[in-house]
Scaffold this motif. Sequence first.
Motif, PDB file in Angstrom:
ATOM      1  N   GLN A 632       0.842  -1.194   0.000  1.00  0.00           N
ATOM      2  CA  GLN A 632       0.000   0.000   0.000  1.00  0.00           C
ATOM      3  C   GLN A 632       0.879   1.246   0.000  1.00  0.00           C
ATOM      4  O   GLN A 632       1.735   1.403   0.866  1.00  0.00           O
ATOM      5  N   PRO A 633       0.692   2.144  -0.972  1.00  0.00           N
ATOM      6  CA  PRO A 633       1.535   3.357  -1.016  1.00  0.00           C
ATOM      7  C   PRO A 633       1.164   4.334   0.090  1.00  0.00           C
ATOM      8  O   PRO A 633      -0.009   4.680   0.276  1.00  0.00           O
ATOM      9  N   ILE A 634       2.165   4.771   0.838  1.00  0.00           N
ATOM     10  CA  ILE A 634       1.981   5.736   1.922  1.00  0.00           C
ATOM     11  C   ILE A 634       3.018   6.843   1.749  1.00  0.00           C
ATOM     12  O   ILE A 634       4.218   6.567   1.606  1.00  0.00           O
ATOM     13  N   ILE A 635       2.575   8.084   1.750  1.00  0.00           N
ATOM     14  CA  ILE A 635       3.466   9.238   1.600  1.00  0.00           C
ATOM     15  C   ILE A 635       3.716   9.830   2.972  1.00  0.00           C
ATOM     16  O   ILE A 635       2.779  10.114   3.726  1.00  0.00           O
ATOM     17  N   LEU A 636       4.989  10.023   3.295  1.00  0.00           N
ATOM     18  CA  LEU A 636       5.374  10.571   4.594  1.00  0.00           C
ATOM     19  C   LEU A 636       5.932  11.971   4.403  1.00  0.00           C
ATOM     20  O   LEU A 636       6.844  12.188   3.599  1.00  0.00           O
ATOM     21  N   THR A 637       5.364  12.954   5.140  1.00  0.00           N
ATOM     22  CA  THR A 637       5.785  14.348   5.015  1.00  0.00           C
ATOM     23  C   THR A 637       6.001  14.937   6.401  1.00  0.00           C
ATOM     24  O   THR A 637       5.701  14.311   7.419  1.00  0.00           O
ATOM     25  N   SER A 638       6.498  16.169   6.415  1.00  0.00           N
ATOM     26  CA  SER A 638       6.596  16.899   7.675  1.00  0.00           C
ATOM     27  C   SER A 638       5.198  17.349   8.095  1.00  0.00           C
ATOM     28  O   SER A 638       4.315  17.521   7.256  1.00  0.00           O
ATOM     29  N   ASP A 655      -7.485   8.492  -3.059  1.00  0.00           N
ATOM     30  CA  ASP A 655      -7.339   7.473  -2.016  1.00  0.00           C
ATOM     31  C   ASP A 655      -5.909   7.354  -1.488  1.00  0.00           C
ATOM     32  O   ASP A 655      -5.628   6.471  -0.660  1.00  0.00           O
ATOM     33  N   LEU A 656      -5.000   8.207  -1.942  1.00  0.00           N
ATOM     34  CA  LEU A 656      -3.604   8.137  -1.499  1.00  0.00           C
ATOM     35  C   LEU A 656      -3.502   8.527  -0.025  1.00  0.00           C
ATOM     36  O   LEU A 656      -4.074   9.529   0.414  1.00  0.00           O
ATOM     37  N   ILE A 657      -2.748   7.724   0.722  1.00  0.00           N
ATOM     38  CA  ILE A 657      -2.573   7.978   2.162  1.00  0.00           C
ATOM     39  C   ILE A 657      -1.366   8.891   2.360  1.00  0.00           C
ATOM     40  O   ILE A 657      -0.249   8.587   1.916  1.00  0.00           O
ATOM     41  N   VAL A 658      -1.603  10.021   3.030  1.00  0.00           N
ATOM     42  CA  VAL A 658      -0.537  10.976   3.334  1.00  0.00           C
ATOM     43  C   VAL A 658      -0.527  11.190   4.842  1.00  0.00           C
ATOM     44  O   VAL A 658      -1.537  11.621   5.418  1.00  0.00           O
ATOM     45  N   ILE A 659       0.607  10.889   5.485  1.00  0.00           N
ATOM     46  CA  ILE A 659       0.708  11.086   6.931  1.00  0.00           C
ATOM     47  C   ILE A 659       1.971  11.884   7.231  1.00  0.00           C
ATOM     48  O   ILE A 659       2.858  12.033   6.384  1.00  0.00           O
ATOM     49  N   SER A 660       2.033  12.382   8.457  1.00  0.00           N
ATOM     50  CA  SER A 660       3.208  13.157   8.877  1.00  0.00           C
ATOM     51  C   SER A 660       4.029  12.359   9.875  1.00  0.00           C
ATOM     52  O   SER A 660       3.575  11.334  10.406  1.00  0.00           O
ATOM     53  N   TYR A 661       5.216  12.840  10.127  1.00  0.00           N
ATOM     54  CA  TYR A 661       6.120  12.167  11.065  1.00  0.00           C
ATOM     55  C   TYR A 661       5.505  12.099  12.469  1.00  0.00           C
ATOM     56  O   TYR A 661       5.734  11.139  13.218  1.00  0.00           O
ATOM     57  N   ASN A 662       4.752  13.136  12.844  1.00  0.00           N
ATOM     58  CA  ASN A 662       4.179  13.189  14.196  1.00  0.00           C
ATOM     59  C   ASN A 662       3.021  12.211  14.380  1.00  0.00           C
ATOM     60  O   ASN A 662       2.501  12.077  15.485  1.00  0.00           O
ATOM     61  N   GLU A 663       2.575  11.558  13.315  1.00  0.00           N
ATOM     62  CA  GLU A 663       1.469  10.618  13.409  1.00  0.00           C
ATOM     63  C   GLU A 663       1.956   9.170  13.486  1.00  0.00           C
ATOM     64  O   GLU A 663       1.153   8.243  13.402  1.00  0.00           O
ATOM     65  N   ILE A 664       3.263   9.001  13.653  1.00  0.00           N
ATOM     66  CA  ILE A 664       3.829   7.660  13.714  1.00  0.00           C
ATOM     67  C   ILE A 664       4.368   7.421  15.114  1.00  0.00           C
ATOM     68  O   ILE A 664       5.101   8.255  15.661  1.00  0.00           O
ATOM     69  N   GLU A 665       4.037   6.293  15.687  1.00  0.00           N
ATOM     70  CA  GLU A 665       4.536   5.960  17.009  1.00  0.00           C
ATOM     71  C   GLU A 665       6.033   5.647  16.947  1.00  0.00           C
ATOM     72  O   GLU A 665       6.556   5.245  15.901  1.00  0.00           O
ATOM     73  N   GLN A 666       6.686   5.797  18.075  1.00  0.00           N
ATOM     74  CA  GLN A 666       8.141   5.640  18.117  1.00  0.00           C
ATOM     75  C   GLN A 666       8.587   4.213  17.847  1.00  0.00           C
ATOM     76  O   GLN A 666       9.681   3.988  17.327  1.00  0.00           O
ATOM     77  N   ASP A 667       7.773   3.216  18.172  1.00  0.00           N
ATOM     78  CA  ASP A 667       8.209   1.835  17.996  1.00  0.00           C
ATOM     79  C   ASP A 667       7.941   1.301  16.587  1.00  0.00           C
ATOM     80  O   ASP A 667       8.202   0.129  16.299  1.00  0.00           O
ATOM     81  N   VAL A 668       7.410   2.142  15.695  1.00  0.00           N
ATOM     82  CA  VAL A 668       7.150   1.714  14.325  1.00  0.00           C
ATOM     83  C   VAL A 668       8.399   1.964  13.481  1.00  0.00           C
ATOM     84  O   VAL A 668       8.937   3.080  13.449  1.00  0.00           O
ATOM     85  N   GLU A 669       8.861   0.918  12.803  1.00  0.00           N
ATOM     86  CA  GLU A 669      10.070   1.039  11.973  1.00  0.00           C
ATOM     87  C   GLU A 669       9.676   1.415  10.550  1.00  0.00           C
ATOM     88  O   GLU A 669       8.865   0.738   9.917  1.00  0.00           O
ATOM     89  N   ILE A 670      10.271   2.491  10.049  1.00  0.00           N
ATOM     90  CA  ILE A 670       9.940   3.029   8.733  1.00  0.00           C
ATOM     91  C   ILE A 670      11.177   2.951   7.826  1.00  0.00           C
ATOM     92  O   ILE A 670      12.292   3.234   8.249  1.00  0.00           O
ATOM     93  N   GLN A 671      10.910   2.584   6.571  1.00  0.00           N
ATOM     94  CA  GLN A 671      11.989   2.557   5.570  1.00  0.00           C
ATOM     95  C   GLN A 671      11.519   3.297   4.323  1.00  0.00           C
ATOM     96  O   GLN A 671      10.490   2.966   3.746  1.00  0.00           O
TER      97      GLN A 671
END
Length: 679
Positions: A632-638, A655-671
């Motif tokens: 699933q494509p997810i766009i990460l922005t400030s 339907d594109l998912i756009v989230i910010s850094y502040n919406e991600i929990e600390q224990d989630v690993e992002i690449q």
Amino acid sequence: MKFKTGDIVLGLFVVGLIFLIIIPLPPTILDVLLIINISISTIILMSALFSKEPLDISLFPTLLLLTTLFRLGLNLSSTRMILRDGYAGEVVQAFGEFVAGGDIVIGCIMFIIITIVNMQVITKGSERVAEVTARFTLDAMPGKQMAIDADLNTGFIDEAEAKKRRKKIQDEAAFFGSMDGAAKFVKNDAVVGIFITFVNVIGGMIIGVAMGGLEFSDALQKFTIVTIGDGLVSAIPSLLISTATGILVTKTSTEQEMSTTLTKQLLSSPLVLMIVGITITILGLFTPMGIVVTLPIAAVWFFIASRLNKQQKIAEVESEIDTEDEAAEEIRKPENVISLLHVDPIELEFGYGIIPLADVHQGGDLLDRVVMIRRQIALELGSIVPIVRLRDNIQLAPNAYSIKIKGVEVAKGEILFDHYMAMNPGYVEEEIDGIATTEPAFGLPALWITEMQREKAEVKGYTVVDCPSIIATHLTEVIKRHLHELLSRQDVQTLINNVAETHPTLISELTPKLLSVGDIQKVLGNLLKEGISIRDLVTICEVLADYATSVRDTDVLTEYVRQGLARAISRKLFTLPTNQVITLDPTVEQQIMSSVQHTEQGAYVALDPKVVQNLMNQLKREVNKLTSVGLQPIILTSPIVRIYFKHLTEQYMPDLIVISYNEIEQDVEIQSIGMVSIA
């Protein structure tokens, strides 16, 4: 605790019934209580006769028990007097001498006939009717409940009316179930009456002869007359109560009085009355009955038939005139279009070929599925889904359906009746025969297959769904996609009131002091538009209360709320140990922020169209990299850029998912596996 006078009187009355059995009564008081017993029995009979439906006297089983206990107490008190004094008051004496004619044989016969009629005719019939009615009422409960749910789903009734109807069904089941058992009170009461009368006669003669020194004939005359009077004074109220029981259990619900209904049903046809009059006349002319008795009665039936015929002709003419007047008045009324202005929030229209899927009498379960859709979305997204109105539309193709939001068609589809839709999940290589089609909810390629092919397709790994599931899934996705439009201010107020029950301080601080209901509606709509659940409304309100003192822009407030819901957003989007996303080039973010224009109506991005087009092309290439490998494509922005970038992509990829850094929990690993930049 405050006691009501009526409760105290009722409690003393019930306790008094017990003492009535134990404490001897003077003859005068017994006379008064016997008259009261006859009065109560008459009141109950008249109430049952003129009630519109059985539930109008829902406490009848309890009344039956109390009146039976009351008569038993009076019987025992009068028995005590008869055996002790050979006298039980003026009322009992009057029934024995006047009603029975002072004759032992006549009195015995009358008492036996009344008792047999009460036991074998009225009580036994009422008991059987109560038993059958209770059984049928319980068996019909599921069907009635489903009918109420169907009317609720189609919008014929609202929640309050549905709740009222459900309660009536439950009350009817409880009432007729109680009546089934309460009918035994009357039957056993008649049996006890016979036993008490027998004991009075035998015991009275023994006491009169052995202890009173009376001759056998004198004792028989004295005690039998009083005993018959006592039996009649108890049997007649018992007969009245039995009749009331029979009337109540055989009564059907009607909006009119019983007298009016009986008159309409028995005297509705002049032809029937004419035939009756002719029959009575023939009996008088050709039988020994004689015309002196029969002809006046026949004349009454002829007269009633003639009057009824004239009334019906007048009523037909008046009905025609009234219909014409109403039609003309309706045309002249300027308000006659008001009813046409209502727009249903959600409509599901279908051709006549799909009607069996929605008709519960034909085994259709589409209505039940609609109920489950509303519950599912409420649990998943926390929003109130308006009632879905289902209606057939002959203008549609037989197997076609249309989904409308606020009167405008937003989606449509067509099914193949008595077929199943088979979809390849992507890993099945073996093909099956079928009619090529497209799954309406997600636009996936699919095949229509028959019932015989279903098992074979499932064994090979195909996903097979039936027609109701196809329509229900399509309807669910359409509702989710437009849920932000369907959320009204009234719905928001209902949600707020629900939170206020447990968090009154929070709501009193938030609205209307800081934000209006309309502002909260915009924030919740923004969340629902991007598929974010608003079920945790307490957290949403807490965040709004924290930031609304300094921020009035609902779009910015939405971003703060999203950050407050970071745990829920992360758990929904990131389910893998390492989650791959696409990021934005810092240069792009800077260019977007420098192009933001603020107005009184809100903020928007004023980028050059060529730049926007170039940016979208780059984005599509990066998105295709993820979709090609099944991710699933997810766009990460400030955080500051997210909302503006989402606005840019809505037109191209809604339907594109756009989230910010502040919406991600600390224990989630992002690449990050790609970056969107402007070439």
